[in-house]
Motif scaffolding. Sequence first.
Motif, mmCIF file in Angstrom:
data_model
loop_
_atom_site.group_PDB
_atom_site.id
_atom_site.type_symbol
_atom_site.label_atom_id
_atom_site.label_comp_id
_atom_site.label_asym_id
_atom_site.label_seq_id
_atom_site.Cartn_x
_atom_site.Cartn_y
_atom_site.Cartn_z
ATOM 1 N N ASN A 85 0.905 -1.123 0.165
ATOM 2 C CA ASN A 85 0.025 -0.128 -0.147
ATOM 3 C C ASN A 85 0.759 1.210 -0.112
ATOM 4 O OD1 ASN A 85 -2.280 -1.595 0.119
ATOM 5 N ND2 ASN A 85 -2.313 -1.590 2.345
ATOM 6 N N ASN A 86 0.258 2.436 -0.402
ATOM 7 C CA ASN A 86 0.777 3.748 -0.478
ATOM 8 C C ASN A 86 2.532 3.748 -1.051
ATOM 9 O OD1 ASN A 86 -1.161 4.819 0.866
ATOM 10 N ND2 ASN A 86 -0.559 3.978 2.869
ATOM 11 N N VAL A 87 2.524 3.017 -2.619
ATOM 12 C CA VAL A 87 3.925 3.112 -2.793
ATOM 13 C C VAL A 87 4.294 4.487 -3.743
ATOM 14 C CG1 VAL A 87 5.091 1.950 -4.846
ATOM 15 C CG2 VAL A 87 3.811 0.425 -3.651
ATOM 16 N N GLU A 88 5.489 5.101 -3.031
ATOM 17 C CA GLU A 88 5.814 6.103 -3.600
ATOM 18 C C GLU A 88 6.731 6.187 -4.834
ATOM 19 O OE1 GLU A 88 7.239 8.026 -0.019
ATOM 20 O OE2 GLU A 88 5.261 7.907 0.932
ATOM 21 N N SER A 108 2.445 8.352 -8.467
ATOM 22 C CA SER A 108 1.490 9.038 -7.817
ATOM 23 C C SER A 108 0.633 8.223 -7.021
ATOM 24 C CB SER A 108 0.684 9.672 -8.892
ATOM 25 O OG SER A 108 -0.500 10.231 -8.248
ATOM 26 N N PRO A 109 0.322 8.480 -5.940
ATOM 27 C CA PRO A 109 -0.847 7.621 -5.070
ATOM 28 C C PRO A 109 -1.806 7.023 -6.198
ATOM 29 C CG PRO A 109 -0.708 9.722 -4.098
ATOM 30 C CD PRO A 109 0.147 9.907 -5.601
ATOM 31 N N ASP A 110 -2.328 7.898 -7.043
ATOM 32 C CA ASP A 110 -3.559 7.157 -7.866
ATOM 33 C C ASP A 110 -3.176 6.125 -8.698
ATOM 34 O OD1 ASP A 110 -4.836 9.350 -6.646
ATOM 35 O OD2 ASP A 110 -4.498 10.865 -8.415
ATOM 36 N N THR A 133 7.475 3.042 0.511
ATOM 37 C CA THR A 133 6.110 3.352 0.718
ATOM 38 C C THR A 133 6.248 4.255 1.628
ATOM 39 O OG1 THR A 133 6.016 1.419 2.426
ATOM 40 C CG2 THR A 133 5.460 0.868 0.377
ATOM 41 N N GLY A 134 4.803 4.526 2.183
ATOM 42 C CA GLY A 134 4.569 5.697 3.291
ATOM 43 C C GLY A 134 5.199 4.921 4.836
ATOM 44 N N GLU A 135 5.378 3.757 4.975
ATOM 45 C CA GLU A 135 5.818 2.823 5.995
ATOM 46 C C GLU A 135 7.300 2.764 6.025
ATOM 47 O OE1 GLU A 135 2.851 1.554 4.203
ATOM 48 O OE2 GLU A 135 1.644 3.013 5.384
#
Length: 153
Positions: A85-88, A108-110, A133-135
């Motif tokens: 999730n949330n791959v940057e 992009s998050p989209d 990711t965000g994590e």
Amino acid sequence: MTDNRRAFIKKSVALGGYSLIATGGLLGSSDANAEWLPDTSILQQTLKRLFKAQDIIASDKIAIQIPKTAENGAAVPITVTSSLNNVESIAILVEKNPIPLAAKFELSPDLEPFVSTRLKLAESSVVMVIVETGEGFYSAGEKVIVTVGGCEI
């Protein structure tokens, strides 16, 4: 006139002596020379610079589609997908290339975390994918064997 000649000779002898000492390494600092000694591989240095020594966790949620054996190292196709999730961003590194970073994609998050490209491999090596990711940072890798000479980088 004699004073100019004496001054010239003194300066020449001093400069010559200093040059011999400097080229002999007697004036060099051992701390400065320590920076020139490679203590880690180029891949490790690249990882440290790109990801600022953050922990990179191995993950099975990163899928790499790349041939196990490549006939020509000049154009090896690779496709990377992830269920994280949330791959940057997605970075692709080749261990034994002179410059390990082959590609880095900012996403992009989209967007769905999917990238596809072709790599140049100097020789048989591990292809590593780092997903940010965000994590945190996650990695996966695949060994690719190049059968014909590789590419000229």
